[in-house]
Design a protein around this motif. Structure first.
Motif, PDB file in Angstrom:
ATOM      1  N   UNK A 357       0.398  10.631  -8.365  1.00 43.20           N
ATOM      2  CA  UNK A 357       1.294  10.734  -7.207  1.00 43.20           C
ATOM      3  C   UNK A 357       0.543  10.394  -5.921  1.00 43.20           C
ATOM      4  N   UNK A 358       0.984   9.326  -5.268  1.00 41.75           N
ATOM      5  CA  UNK A 358       0.413   8.920  -3.989  1.00 41.75           C
ATOM      6  C   UNK A 358       1.508   8.790  -2.936  1.00 41.75           C
ATOM      7  N   UNK A 359       2.583   9.575  -3.120  1.00 36.70           N
ATOM      8  CA  UNK A 359       3.671   9.549  -2.156  1.00 36.70           C
ATOM      9  C   UNK A 359       4.733   8.506  -2.436  1.00 36.70           C
ATOM     10  N   UNK A 360       4.806   8.005  -3.662  1.00 34.44           N
ATOM     11  CA  UNK A 360       5.813   7.018  -4.023  1.00 34.44           C
ATOM     12  C   UNK A 360       7.225   7.607  -3.917  1.00 34.44           C
ATOM     13  N   UNK A 361       8.217   6.724  -3.891  1.00 36.48           N
ATOM     14  CA  UNK A 361       9.611   7.136  -3.939  1.00 36.48           C
ATOM     15  C   UNK A 361       9.955   7.397  -5.400  1.00 36.48           C
ATOM     16  N   UNK A 362       9.682   8.631  -5.847  1.00 36.61           N
ATOM     17  CA  UNK A 362       9.823   8.933  -7.275  1.00 36.61           C
ATOM     18  C   UNK A 362      11.268   8.931  -7.739  1.00 36.61           C
ATOM     19  N   UNK A 363      12.188   9.284  -6.892  1.00 33.70           N
ATOM     20  CA  UNK A 363      13.604   9.244  -7.294  1.00 33.70           C
ATOM     21  C   UNK A 363      14.000   7.837  -7.717  1.00 33.70           C
ATOM     22  N   UNK A 364      13.630   6.856  -6.907  1.00 33.22           N
ATOM     23  CA  UNK A 364      13.955   5.460  -7.242  1.00 33.22           C
ATOM     24  C   UNK A 364      13.147   4.982  -8.440  1.00 33.22           C
ATOM     25  N   UNK A 365      11.852   5.343  -8.464  1.00 29.63           N
ATOM     26  CA  UNK A 365      10.988   4.877  -9.544  1.00 29.63           C
ATOM     27  C   UNK A 365      11.444   5.438 -10.893  1.00 29.63           C
ATOM     28  N   UNK A 366      11.837   6.694 -10.915  1.00 29.17           N
ATOM     29  CA  UNK A 366      12.328   7.302 -12.157  1.00 29.17           C
ATOM     30  C   UNK A 366      13.638   6.653 -12.597  1.00 29.17           C
ATOM     31  N   UNK A 367      14.546   6.442 -11.653  1.00 28.82           N
ATOM     32  CA  UNK A 367      15.833   5.823 -11.976  1.00 28.82           C
ATOM     33  C   UNK A 367      15.646   4.410 -12.528  1.00 28.82           C
ATOM     34  N   UNK A 368      14.812   3.609 -11.847  1.00 26.77           N
ATOM     35  CA  UNK A 368      14.590   2.225 -12.292  1.00 26.77           C
ATOM     36  C   UNK A 368      13.880   2.187 -13.639  1.00 26.77           C
ATOM     37  N   UNK A 369      12.889   3.061 -13.817  1.00 27.47           N
ATOM     38  CA  UNK A 369      12.133   3.067 -15.062  1.00 27.47           C
ATOM     39  C   UNK A 369      12.999   3.525 -16.231  1.00 27.47           C
TER      40      UNK A 369
END
Length: 467
Positions: A357-369
Motif C-alpha cells: 500500500x502506497x496510497x493507491x486508489x484501492x476501490x478502483x484497483x479492486x473493482x478493475x482487478x
C-alpha cells in the motif's frame, strides 16, 4: 525450557496471517495455503511428548499444483517424478532432463545453505566459526547469488512455460524473480522434492492445534490486548505496556512486523533508519467466493499464468499497481476438506499478487482487478464463474495492514530483490537491547510457515544459550 509464558494478541483469535473465515456453510483458510517442512511442526509436538499425527494429520499431495498457460496448455505438476515426466511428454515439453537436473541442484543448494541461512542466527558473529559456515565458504559461488532467478531459469530451461513455473517461486517470499538472486531457486526443493502437504482439517488447524498444545503446556493467552510499547531500561527490555496496564517480564519475544515495531513499540530502535530504506515485499488481493458448483478440472492448488510475467512484476514493484493480466492463484480447500463447502459446492480462494500500500486508489484497483480476474477465469476455464458465486469477501493490502500490523500491507516484510537481502534482514536479537528477541515473517530467515517456525527455533536456542 521451564519458562512461564504469556502471549499477547491484539486479535480475538490466534494465528495472525493464518486465519479462517466462515460464510454460512462455507469455511475458508484466509492466509497461507501451502504446508511444507511439516517436520518443524512435528518437532513442536515431539518436544512436548506428543505425536503430531494424533492432533494434526496431514497428507502429502500427489499434485503439487495445476498450471494453466495462455497458450491453452494445462500442466499437472506431480510430486511423483515418473508421472511428472509423462506429463511433460504429453504436453510436448522437452525439459525432462533439465527439470530434474534443476531439482537436484535445488536440493544441493538447500542442504548447503539451510544450516546457515535458515536454521541459525545469521547475524551472530560466533556462528561464522562453525562447520556449516566454513563449509558454505568453499561453495559460495554454487549458491548462484550473482544471477537473478529469471536469468538462471531462462538459461537452464528452453521452454518459457517451465521458466515461468520456476520464476513463480520468487512470490513465495514476496519478491521479483527478475531481481531476486538465483539462490532462491532452492525453494523448489521444498515443494517438489520433499513434497507439498496439506492438513486434513485445513490450514487453520495448524494454528488451532498448536494453540491447544500451548494451552496444555500452561501458556497463558491474552486476546484482544494490543501491546503499545516494549519498555526498555538500561539497554534491557523489561516489560510491556498495553492501553490500561504495564507488566514486567524477564524475556520478551516479538512476532510484530519489524517496521511497525521500530516505529511504534520501541522508542529508539537501532535499525529504524535501515528498515525505512528496505523495499516492502509484495502484498495480495484475495477474493473468497462461496461457489455453488464443483469443478473437476481444478485441483487444490491452481495457477492461471499471465501472458507477460515480466510486465506483471514491473507493475507490482515499479508502477505499484496490478497488471491488467495478472497471474491468478485459485485454492480450493474443499477438494480435501469436504466439510469446507456444502455437497456439490466449493470454496474458492482467488488471489493475485498486489503491490504494498502506497496510497493507491484501492476501490478502483479492486473493482478493475476483479473484472480482469473474472474475464481471465472464464476465458481460461471456459465457464461463467459469476453465475455460481453466492457470497464474497475481500482481503486487500489495506485489510492485511489493519489486521496484522504489517507495514504497507506487505506479506513478508522486506522483499528479497537484492543479492544482499539476506544480510539486511532484521536479526533475531539486538546486541544493543538485551532480553529481547524477534520471530516471524519480517525477520531472519523470512516469511512462510517453515521459515517462521525456523525463526522460533533459532530464538529458543538463543534463549537457552543465554541462560
Amino acid at each position: 525450557m521451564g519458562h512461564q509464558v504469556t502471549v499477547f494478541e491484539k486479535n480475538k483469535i490466534p494465528g495472525g496471517k493464518i486465519s479462517e473465515l466462515r460464510m454460512g456453510d462455507y469455511r475458508f483458510d484466509t492466509g497461507p495455503s501451502l504446508f511444507t517442512l511439516p517436520e518443524l511442526s512435528a518437532e513442536l509436538f515431539h518436544i512436548c511428548g506428543e505425536n503430531i499425527n494424533d492432533h494434526l494429520p496431514a497428507v502429502r499431495l500427489e499434485t503439487n499444483c495445476k498450471y494453466f498457460f495462455p497458450d491453452s496448455t494445462t500442466l499437472t505438476f506431480y510430486h511423483d517424478k515418473e508421472k511428472l515426466a509423462q506429463e511433460l511428454r504429453k504436453n510436448n515439453i522437452e525439459e525432462e532432463s533439465s527439470l530434474f537436473k534443476r531439482l537436484t541442484k535445488s536440493k544441493e543448494v538447500y542442504e548447503v545453505s539451510a544450516p546457515v541461512f535458515i536454521f541459525t542466527a545469521f547475524h551472530k558473529l560466533s556462528n561464522f566459526n562453525t562447520p556449516p559456515y566454513k563449509k558454505i565458504l568453499g561453495k559460495i559461488f554454487e549458491l548462484d547469488f550473482l544471477r537473478t532467478m529469471h536469468a538462471a531459469n531462462s538459461r537452464d530451461f528452453k521452454d518459457h512455460r517451465i521458466v515461468q513455473i520456476f520464476d513463480r517461486y520468487a512470490t513465495y517470499n514476496g519478491s521479483n524473480p527478475y531481481k531476486a538472486p538465483a539462490t532462491f531457486n532452492m525453494i523448489a526443493h521444498l515443494e517438489n522434492n520433499i513434497g507439498a502437504f496439506f492438513p486434513e482439517k485445513g490450514m487453520y488447524s495448524i494454528v488451532s492445534e498448536l494453540y491447544k498444545l500451548a494451552v496444555r503446556k500452561k501458556v497463558q493467552f491474552r486476546f484482544s490486548e494490543k501491546v503499545e510499547e516494549i519498555m526498555v531500561s538500561d539497554n534491557k527490555a523489561i516489560g510491556l505496556k498495553t492501553s490500561d496496564r504495564q507488566e514486567l517480564y524477564d524475556l520478551i519475544v516479538s512476532d510484530v512486523d519489524v517496521r511497525y515495531l521500530s516505529d511504534k513499540l520501541i522508542k529508539k530502535h537501532p535499525w529504524r533508519k535501515l528498515l525505512k530504506w528496505s523495499q516492502p515485499s509484495s502484498s495480495a488481493l484475495i477474493f473468497y467466493w462461496s461457489v455453488s458448483k464443483e469443478f473437476p478440472k481444478l485441483d487444490l492448488h491452481n495457477i492461471l499464468f499471465s501472458k507477460d510475467y515480466e510486465a506483471e512484476f514491473k507493475n507490482l514493484f515499479k508502477e505499484k499497481t496490478i497488471s491488467n493480466d495478472p497471474t491468478i492463484y485459485i485454492f480450493i480447500s474443499s477438494k480435501i476438506v469436504s466439510d469446507d463447502a456444502p455437497e456439490g459446492c466449493s470454496n474458492w480462494f482467488v488471489m493475485v499478487n498486489a503491490p504494498s500500500d502506497q496510497g493507491q486508489d484501492w476501490n478502483k484497483l479492486i473493482k478493475d482487478t476483479r473484472r480482469n480476474i473474472i474475464d481471465k477465469i472464464n476465458s481460461t476455464l471456459s465457464m461463467d464463474i459469476e453465475k455460481y458465486i453466492i457470497n464474497e469477501k475481500i482481503n486487500s493490502p489495506l485489510t492485511i495492514k489493519e489486521n496484522t500490523m504489517s507495514a504497507f500491507g506487505a506479506l513478508y516484510g522486506a522483499s528479497s530483490n537484492s543479492k544482499f537481502s539476506a544480510f539486511l534482514r532484521h536479526p533475531n536479537f539486538l546486541n544493543s537491547i538485551k532480553n529481547l528477541y524477534f520471530v516471524g515473517g519480517s525477520v531472519h530467515p523470512g516469511g512462510g510457515i517453515p521459515l517462521c517456525l525456523a525463526s522460533a527455533k533459532i530464538v529458543c536456542e538463543e534463549i537457552n544459550t543465554n541462560k
